[in-house]
Scaffold this motif. Structure first.
Motif, PDB file in Angstrom:
ATOM      1  N   LEU A  65      -3.363   5.722   8.160  1.00  0.00           N
ATOM      2  CA  LEU A  65      -4.002   5.735   6.846  1.00  0.00           C
ATOM      3  C   LEU A  65      -4.806   7.015   6.648  1.00  0.00           C
ATOM      4  CD1 LEU A  65      -5.416   2.130   7.173  1.00  0.00           C
ATOM      5  CD2 LEU A  65      -3.534   2.756   5.666  1.00  0.00           C
ATOM      6  N   THR A  72      -9.529  -0.059  -0.117  1.00  0.00           N
ATOM      7  CA  THR A  72      -8.660  -0.276   1.031  1.00  0.00           C
ATOM      8  C   THR A  72      -8.429  -1.761   1.274  1.00  0.00           C
ATOM      9  OG1 THR A  72      -8.286   0.385   3.346  1.00  0.00           O
ATOM     10  CG2 THR A  72     -10.507  -0.353   2.756  1.00  0.00           C
ATOM     11  N   GLN A 117       0.814  -1.209   0.000  1.00  0.00           N
ATOM     12  CA  GLN A 117       0.000   0.000   0.000  1.00  0.00           C
ATOM     13  C   GLN A 117       0.853   1.267   0.000  1.00  0.00           C
ATOM     14  OE1 GLN A 117      -3.226  -0.373   2.695  1.00  0.00           O
ATOM     15  NE2 GLN A 117      -4.283   1.461   1.979  1.00  0.00           N
ATOM     16  N   ASN A 138     -14.644  -3.274   1.746  1.00  0.00           N
ATOM     17  CA  ASN A 138     -13.337  -2.694   1.441  1.00  0.00           C
ATOM     18  C   ASN A 138     -13.430  -1.564   0.419  1.00  0.00           C
ATOM     19  OD1 ASN A 138     -11.961  -4.336   3.209  1.00  0.00           O
ATOM     20  ND2 ASN A 138     -11.520  -5.908   1.685  1.00  0.00           N
ATOM     21  N   VAL A 179      -6.996   4.172  -0.791  1.00  0.00           N
ATOM     22  CA  VAL A 179      -6.680   4.747   0.520  1.00  0.00           C
ATOM     23  C   VAL A 179      -5.162   4.841   0.670  1.00  0.00           C
ATOM     24  CG1 VAL A 179      -6.801   4.391   3.012  1.00  0.00           C
ATOM     25  CG2 VAL A 179      -8.803   3.935   1.598  1.00  0.00           C
ATOM     26  N   LYS A 233     -12.801   4.947  -2.309  1.00  0.00           N
ATOM     27  CA  LYS A 233     -11.418   4.687  -1.913  1.00  0.00           C
ATOM     28  C   LYS A 233     -11.294   3.186  -1.625  1.00  0.00           C
ATOM     29  CE  LYS A 233      -9.914   9.077  -1.429  1.00  0.00           C
ATOM     30  NZ  LYS A 233      -8.699   9.657  -2.027  1.00  0.00           N
TER      31      LYS A 233
END
Length: 432
Positions: free
Chosen positions: A205, A290, A179, A278, A188, A288
């Motif tokens: 985050l 994630t 990520q 998610n 995200v 978004k």
């Protein structure tokens, strides 16, 4: 003793007689028997008329009763549907209330409520947003960045073996590295990572204040196609970026701008756990993506995204089974090598879009995860069935064609993310 003429006169009075009989004219006068028969005929006609009237009345009653039953049945169905919707809304409110009670209880029990003492002591915890098996997500304030963030605290279980703890750290570190390299407006953003104690660490985050798609579906069940298509476009935008190696050189997609990454080229990613929970929304309601905890890093074969390379599937049984494609359920000697051209997330996207439009998932609805595995539900998901007309809001044929493309049973025939972007339904101005 009466004369013979008298007898004939009596008979004639019953049968009738000529009242005037001359050589030029005969006039017949009916006797009493004919008159009696005419009276009987009139009586029979009257009885028949009364019976016909009664029959027509009974038929009217039958028609009236049928119409009444039909109307009451239609109203009953409406009332049952209204009850089901009220029940669903109440269950959703109850689930949110229970979640909030659990969140408040966990928040009260937390020994560190106000501050996470990271290496820079910069994050002040405000309130608990959610709690999983081994992690908590807090709304926090970044005193250096002067803004709100989400702090995910990962906690080891004291009963874990060293091997389990090492595996957990490796898994979390891998998610962090994946990520950290992603910079896109539909993903995200991971901002920071640090150790708290010897048994816990935190990742920081980007905060998304708009809830998630799972919560939205629980509140509304179905989403109008126009709104669902916008969510779909934004998810596709994020997936196209994630699925593309060398993300900095990715090109324009349906009017959405890719953000530059300072980390240079990176490997392509398969999310592998794409589901409504998610898909988050920011304060403006934009998507978004994630949770990259189960993501697959596509090996660099040197040929670019167009090559049909493959990789071993090492996550059978992981993820949320409703959203995984058939090839991920094949085990044993026939265990698949999944396409490095992201087709797993395409299937998940089709399930999500179907659920947004119809309020149910296309396969396995009402089943438990265990039942899906036991009965081979996804292995038998060879074709898509849509609710009958009138059972759900109108959905365009173009949307159905898009879903069918996403839910192609054969991995070889299913489009990948890059190919899906060329589908007519995603072109500008398509849809409702």
């Amino acid at each position: 003793m009466k004369p013979a003429g008298d007898k004939r006169s009596g008979i004639n009075s019953q049968l009738g007689a000529f009242s005037c009989c001359t050589m030029a004219q005969e006039v017949w006068e009916e006797g009493q028997l004919a008159k009696d028969l005419r009276a009987k005929a009139g009586a029979l006609l009257e009885r028949k008329s009364k019976l016909d009237a009664r029959r027509r009345f009974q038929e009217l009653l039958v028609v009236e009763e049928e119409e009444a039953v039909r109307r009451h049945t239609a109203q009953l169905k409406k009332d049952e549907a209204a009850y089901a919707e009220e029940r669903r809304a109440l269950d959703a409110r109850k689930a949110r209330h229970m979640r909030e009670l659990r969140r408040a209880a966990c928040e009260d029990q937390r020994c560190v409520i106000l501050e996470v003492e990271g290496p820079r002591g910069r994050y002040v915890l405000l309130n608990l947003l959610g709690k999983g098996g081994f992690s908590e997500v807090w709304r926090a304030y970044d005193v250096r960045g002067l803004g709100e963030v989400a702090v995910k605290i990962h906690q080891f279980d004291s009963n874990w073996s060293d091997a389990r703890r090492t595996s957990f750290v490796r898994h979390a570190t891998r998610e962090y590295k994946i990520q950290k390299a992603l910079r896109h407006e539909r993903v995200v953003r991971l901002l920071d990572c640090f150790e708290i104690t010897h048994s816990s660490f935190a990742t920081v985050l980007e905060l998304c204040n708009g809830g998630d798609l799972d919560e939205l579906l629980k509140q509304n069940r179905c989403i109008p196609e126009k709104d669902a298509r916008l969510i779909l476009l934004q998810i596709v935008s994020g997936l196209r970026y994630v699925s593309s190696p060398h993300g900095d050189r990715a090109y324009m997609l349906i009017g959405l701008r890719y953000m530059s990454s300072p980390h240079g080229d990176r490997a392509a990613i398969i999310h592998y756990d794409l589901k409504p929970g998610n898909i988050l929304f920011d304060v403006n309601g934009d998507v978004k993506i994630t949770d990259f905890g189960l993501s697959k890093i596509v090996p660099d074969e040197g040929g670019g995204v167009g090559d049909m390379t493959s990789m071993e599937l090492t996550s059978q049984g992981a993820g949320t089974l409703f959203y995984l494609p058939p090839e991920t359920f094949v085990t044993g000697s026939n265990a698949p090598r999944i396409s490095s051209r992201n087709k797993i997330d395409v299937w998940s996207l089709g399930v999500i879009f179907y659920q947004m439009l119809y309020g149910v998932r296309p396969f396995g609805e009402g089943q438990t995860q265990e039942a899906i595995l036991r009965e081979g539900t996804m292995l038998r998901a060879t074709s898509v069935a849509f609710p009958a007309a009138g059972a759900a809001a109108a959905v365009s044929e173009e949307a159905k064609a898009f879903i069918i493309a996403c839910l192609t049973h054969s991995q070889a025939e299913r489009p990948d993310v890059q190919q899906l972007c060329d589908h007519p339904y995603l072109s500008r101005g398509a849809g409702r």
